[in-house]
Design an enzyme around this catalytic site. Structure first.
Site, PDB file in Angstrom:
ATOM      1  N   TYR A  66       0.828  -1.213   0.000  1.00 27.80           N
ATOM      2  CA  TYR A  66       0.000   0.000   0.000  1.00 27.80           C
ATOM      3  C   TYR A  66       0.860   1.259   0.000  1.00 27.80           C
ATOM      4  CZ  TYR A  66      -4.526  -2.161  -0.026  1.00 27.80           C
ATOM      5  OH  TYR A  66      -5.635  -2.843  -0.445  1.00 27.80           O
ATOM      6  N   ARG A  69       1.819   1.834  -3.569  1.00 28.17           N
ATOM      7  CA  ARG A  69       0.678   2.381  -4.331  1.00 28.17           C
ATOM      8  C   ARG A  69       0.433   3.833  -3.905  1.00 28.17           C
ATOM      9  NH1 ARG A  69      -4.534  -1.023  -3.897  1.00 28.17           N
ATOM     10  NH2 ARG A  69      -5.252   0.542  -5.379  1.00 28.17           N
ATOM     11  N   GLN A 101     -15.183   3.896  -6.931  1.00 30.06           N
ATOM     12  CA  GLN A 101     -14.599   2.699  -6.317  1.00 30.06           C
ATOM     13  C   GLN A 101     -13.110   2.930  -6.070  1.00 30.06           C
ATOM     14  OE1 GLN A 101     -16.320  -1.087  -8.365  1.00 30.06           O
ATOM     15  NE2 GLN A 101     -16.397   0.560  -9.874  1.00 30.06           N
ATOM     16  N   HIS A 119     -14.783   2.673  -1.556  1.00 32.49           N
ATOM     17  CA  HIS A 119     -13.768   1.710  -1.092  1.00 32.49           C
ATOM     18  C   HIS A 119     -12.694   2.370  -0.239  1.00 32.49           C
ATOM     19  CE1 HIS A 119     -14.869  -1.182  -4.633  1.00 32.49           C
ATOM     20  NE2 HIS A 119     -15.806  -1.114  -3.694  1.00 32.49           N
ATOM     21  N   CYS A 148      -1.480   5.031  15.401  1.00 30.51           N
ATOM     22  CA  CYS A 148      -2.635   5.921  15.570  1.00 30.51           C
ATOM     23  C   CYS A 148      -2.238   7.157  16.378  1.00 30.51           C
ATOM     24  CB  CYS A 148      -3.741   5.156  16.307  1.00 30.51           C
ATOM     25  SG  CYS A 148      -5.144   6.189  16.763  1.00 30.51           S
ATOM     26  N   GLY A 188     -15.257   3.525 -16.729  1.00 34.45           N
ATOM     27  CA  GLY A 188     -13.997   2.869 -16.385  1.00 34.45           C
ATOM     28  C   GLY A 188     -14.083   1.813 -15.316  1.00 34.45           C
ATOM     29  N   THR A 189     -15.190   1.056 -15.297  1.00 37.11           N
ATOM     30  CA  THR A 189     -15.250  -0.067 -14.353  1.00 37.11           C
ATOM     31  C   THR A 189     -15.661  -1.334 -15.096  1.00 37.11           C
ATOM     32  OG1 THR A 189     -16.216  -0.897 -12.290  1.00 37.11           O
ATOM     33  CG2 THR A 189     -17.652   0.435 -13.675  1.00 37.11           C
ATOM     34  N   GLU A 216     -13.711  -1.270 -23.447  1.00 39.83           N
ATOM     35  CA  GLU A 216     -14.055  -2.693 -23.573  1.00 39.83           C
ATOM     36  C   GLU A 216     -15.512  -2.937 -23.169  1.00 39.83           C
ATOM     37  OE1 GLU A 216     -10.232  -3.494 -24.696  1.00 39.83           O
ATOM     38  OE2 GLU A 216     -11.881  -4.952 -24.584  1.00 39.83           O
TER      39      GLU A 216
END
Ligand code: APR
Length: 242
Positions: A66, A69, A101, A119, A148, A188-189, A216
């Site tokens: 993560y 990313r 998303q 998400h 935290c 785009g999903t 697509e």
């Protein structure tokens, strides 16, 4: 294209517009999708990186993925498709809702405000103990795992993993917007991941005019009144500037 003229006219007159975006809208910004030929899930097994079990097994491995990313996302810039959605939000006003998303935060950085991040957001952490949400340090200062700020316990990425529930109220807000929409726009999903995947069909079955922008075919294409078989930037330009 006859359908494009109709879609443009519908978009100009619609007062209730619901939009759903997926990873494809961020691809022109250089962020990989998941299920495309060069998608993330081709190189990384989601079972190893995007489930609560994977995190419990090896939190450091999940956090390093993560963090990688997160750095890529922070280097990316919103593209014209994100910007044209901000313009559309301004045109439609309070009847507009953008449901994404994507966890990359590019819609927010582009200026979208009537926005639901189904998400979560990769630039945030969430405490494993007290659930406190907080912005991660800048990528160049970030050494996972974050602790935290409120209670000092370890925090996890503030994103929704497979098998997890969506943020409180987020899907209800999205569902209502698509059920009441005059026009729904899905960009785009692959429409493969529930519950987001069902929103476009919900709108179509509730009488909305449904537009899909995707190079697509997808599981949603058969429900669309207008399919723009092209990328998000070209599709948004055709709809708003054509
Ligand atoms: N413009 C628009 N769409 C594009 C473009 C582009 N330039 N390039 C590719 N696409 C399309 C692909 O054809 C594909 O249908 O984007 C879609 C991306 O699909 P996925 O990779 O499955 O991404 P998404 O649908 O957002 O995945 C949903 O699955 O892995 C989980 O949580 C993750 O939010 C993600 C969810």
């Amino acid at each position: 294209m006859e359908h494009l003229a109709t879609a443009q006219a519908r978009l100009r007159s619609a007062r209730r517009v619901a939009v759903l975006t997926g990873a494809g809208i961020s691809k022109p910004s250089g962020i990989p999708t998941f299920r495309d030929a060069a998608g993330l899930w081709k190189d990384f097994d989601p079972e190893e990186y995007a489930t609560p079990q994977a995190y419990a097994r090896n939190p450091q491995k999940v956090w390093e993925w993560y963090a990688w990313r997160y750095r890529k996302v922070q280097e990316a810039q919103p593209n014209p498709a994100h910007e044209l959605l901000v313009r559309l939000e301004g045109q439609v006003g309070e009847g507009f809702l953008l449901v994404t998303q994507n966890v990359d935060g590019l819609h927010r950085r582009a200026g979208s405000r009537r926005l639901v991040e189904l998400h979560g957001n990769i630039a945030q952490g969430r405490c494993e103990r007290c659930e406190y949400r907080f912005a991660l340090p800048a990528p160049e200062d970030f050494v996972p795992p974050p602790l935290c700020p409120a209670c000092g316990f370890r925090a996890r990425p503030d994103v929704v993993w497979f098998g997890e529930i969506l943020p409180e109220g987020a899907f209800e807000r999205a569902w209502q917007a698509f059920a009441l929409a005059e026009l729904a726009l899905v960009i785009g999903t692959s429409a493969e991941v529930e519950p987001a995947a069902s929103l476009g069909r919900l709108a179509a079955e509730s009488g909305a005019y449904l537009i899909e922008i995707n190079p697509e075919p997808t599981l949603l294409s058969r429900w669309a009144d207008c399919v723009l078989r092209m990328g998000a930037v070209e599709g948004m330009q055709a709809l708003l500037e054509g």
